[in-house]
Design a protein around this motif. Sequence first.
Motif, PDB file in Angstrom:
ATOM      1  N   GLY A  46      33.982  61.468  33.043  1.00 46.61           N
ATOM      2  CA  GLY A  46      34.746  60.439  33.741  1.00 46.61           C
ATOM      3  C   GLY A  46      36.208  60.818  33.857  1.00 46.61           C
ATOM      4  O   GLY A  46      36.839  60.655  34.900  1.00 46.61           O
ATOM      5  N   GLY A  82      38.371  61.749  36.976  1.00 47.12           N
ATOM      6  CA  GLY A  82      39.577  60.965  37.248  1.00 47.12           C
ATOM      7  C   GLY A  82      40.770  61.874  37.505  1.00 47.12           C
ATOM      8  O   GLY A  82      41.575  61.621  38.407  1.00 47.12           O
ATOM      9  N   ILE A  88      40.365  63.269  40.949  1.00 45.88           N
ATOM     10  CA  ILE A  88      40.649  62.257  41.979  1.00 45.88           C
ATOM     11  C   ILE A  88      42.158  61.993  42.038  1.00 45.88           C
ATOM     12  O   ILE A  88      42.752  61.904  43.113  1.00 45.88           O
ATOM     13  N   GLY A  89      42.762  61.933  40.854  1.00 47.15           N
ATOM     14  CA  GLY A  89      44.218  61.747  40.821  1.00 47.15           C
ATOM     15  C   GLY A  89      44.962  62.888  41.487  1.00 47.15           C
ATOM     16  O   GLY A  89      46.036  62.705  42.054  1.00 47.15           O
ATOM     17  N   HIS A 107      35.861  61.518  46.178  1.00 44.90           N
ATOM     18  CA  HIS A 107      34.894  61.282  45.109  1.00 44.90           C
ATOM     19  C   HIS A 107      33.830  62.381  45.050  1.00 44.90           C
ATOM     20  O   HIS A 107      33.506  62.903  43.972  1.00 44.90           O
ATOM     21  N   GLU A 127      39.497  45.740  42.814  1.00 43.41           N
ATOM     22  CA  GLU A 127      39.627  46.873  41.887  1.00 43.41           C
ATOM     23  C   GLU A 127      39.602  48.201  42.650  1.00 43.41           C
ATOM     24  O   GLU A 127      40.399  49.102  42.385  1.00 43.41           O
ATOM     25  N   ARG A 135      42.560  50.993  42.943  1.00 41.54           N
ATOM     26  CA  ARG A 135      42.388  52.439  42.687  1.00 41.54           C
ATOM     27  C   ARG A 135      42.855  53.252  43.890  1.00 41.54           C
ATOM     28  O   ARG A 135      43.491  54.285  43.745  1.00 41.54           O
ATOM     29  N   ILE A 175      46.570  53.407  43.868  1.00 41.58           N
ATOM     30  CA  ILE A 175      47.094  54.343  42.868  1.00 41.58           C
ATOM     31  C   ILE A 175      46.907  55.786  43.340  1.00 41.58           C
ATOM     32  O   ILE A 175      47.801  56.630  43.201  1.00 41.58           O
ATOM     33  N   ARG A 176      45.755  56.040  43.920  1.00 42.60           N
ATOM     34  CA  ARG A 176      45.509  57.408  44.424  1.00 42.60           C
ATOM     35  C   ARG A 176      46.514  57.776  45.497  1.00 42.60           C
ATOM     36  O   ARG A 176      47.044  58.892  45.517  1.00 42.60           O
ATOM     37  N   LEU A 205      49.852  58.414  43.826  1.00 42.77           N
ATOM     38  CA  LEU A 205      49.859  59.701  43.107  1.00 42.77           C
ATOM     39  C   LEU A 205      50.076  60.872  44.065  1.00 42.77           C
ATOM     40  O   LEU A 205      50.735  61.854  43.715  1.00 42.77           O
ATOM     41  N   VAL A 233      45.524  59.496  33.151  1.00 44.81           N
ATOM     42  CA  VAL A 233      44.168  59.288  33.677  1.00 44.81           C
ATOM     43  C   VAL A 233      43.145  59.911  32.725  1.00 44.81           C
ATOM     44  O   VAL A 233      42.161  59.289  32.362  1.00 44.81           O
ATOM     45  N   ARG A 274      52.503  47.766  46.872  1.00 44.58           N
ATOM     46  CA  ARG A 274      51.943  46.443  46.570  1.00 44.58           C
ATOM     47  C   ARG A 274      53.014  45.395  46.793  1.00 44.58           C
ATOM     48  O   ARG A 274      53.600  44.890  45.837  1.00 44.58           O
TER      49      ARG A 274
END
Lengths: 282, 177
Positions: free
Chosen positions: B20, B24, B27-28, B33, B104, B108, B111-112, B115, B131, B169
């Motif tokens: 995981g 992560g 992905i970060g 995916h 959620e 994500r 955040i991606r 980043l 992460v 945001r």
Amino acid sequence: MTADEEPLSSSLRRLGDGELNDAELDRRVVKFQGALRRLRTDPAEAARIDVLVTATEFGEDPRSQAKVVAASDIALMVRRAAEGDRQAWERLVDQYARLIWSITNEFRLMESDAADVAQTTWLRLLEHIDRIEYPERVGSWLAATARKECLHVLAARKRIVLDTTEADGGTAHEHQADVQLPADQQTQAVHDVLSRLPRRWQRLLELLMADPPASNAEISAELGLPPASIGPTRGRCLARLRVRLQAAEAGADSRMAPYTPDDTQSHRDWAVVGDLVHARVG
Amino acid sequence: MSIEAEYDEETAALYRKWVGRVQGFLIGMGCDHGLAEEIADDAFLGARRQWCRVRTFDGPEGYVFKIARNERSRRQKEHDDRAKGLHPDPPGAVRDVNDDHAQEVADRQTIRQALQQLPASQREAVTLRDVASLSEAATAEIMGVTIGAVKRYTFEGRCRLRILLAEFRPGRGKDDP
């Protein structure tokens, strides 16, 4: 971590673990176990994964094209390349190609010359790769070889530029004999003119053009000439040779040609006449 | 149990614990995916190939992260070329789930995106530290830099990320009333 950073870190951590719930994780583990079995039974799959491992172990830095490779890995690459491993050879080329180009840039070579230097340098490595004493320092070896090749190219270019300058300049007529006579006639003409120089001068030219050249002391002892007189005598000798070659080309009686000492010209002529004398001696 | 089977089992246990976070991290770092999953699996398989050596390391997961980091750089470009013009996530992925989950997933995604605005070193340090939850020493080892550099990259990356997230945001930023 400060209290302000806590929510941010929590959000970031969810990016990792949050992508996989328990069911998804179980499914992935089962899939991975299948991949492990395939890794044992399928040589092609094992070879594919080994490529990834090798790339990581050799220390490739993904953030740049430059690769930081440990000295032991360099030595290993050299040894493998010496044994005929094509991949190792290509890795060496990848590793040091930029170094060689940077050296050719230092010498401000033209692109074609730089390409020649690079090619010759790699050829030298290929010739000597099994005899390199410190394989981990092959980079230094390549740099030194590339510098030497650059100097060779520059020396060759210098000779060519000298000829061109003289042909384009006001003294071009002084070498008309060289340019206009075909090679065999030129050799014969030089032979004739040299044979009509005093015997001492002929011998002086032969000694000066010997390989390795005789020292001033040896010339002085053989010809009974004071060492300080060798240079001026050489100048007069070359001037006479040049004048007689011009006269031979013009069809005039060379014995009647005027003699005009010209030390500056004699220096410029030295390289050209030297080749001619070599041809005669040879 | 044969030694090979034992090694397989140990690698699978490592996989269960760390996949995981490796994913992560990928992905970060900007992988979608599917690509992250592919690279993460290959990185663990790479560790398995060297398991007799890697299992003796203090943190065998560091070796996995190293392979993943190296491979991401190489395959990201290939993948980008193949997937040019395609959206990384299937259309409708957010709409098909309930509201909480949709929120959620959207978080994500935000955040991606944030980043990806960070410089590569800061992005890498933040993803490995926050992460993947790795220590500063492990992060330094994977990135090939000093611990001091990791501290600096992480601090600067977090500061920048906080500003970016406030921009992404609206209504949740620190400047809002």
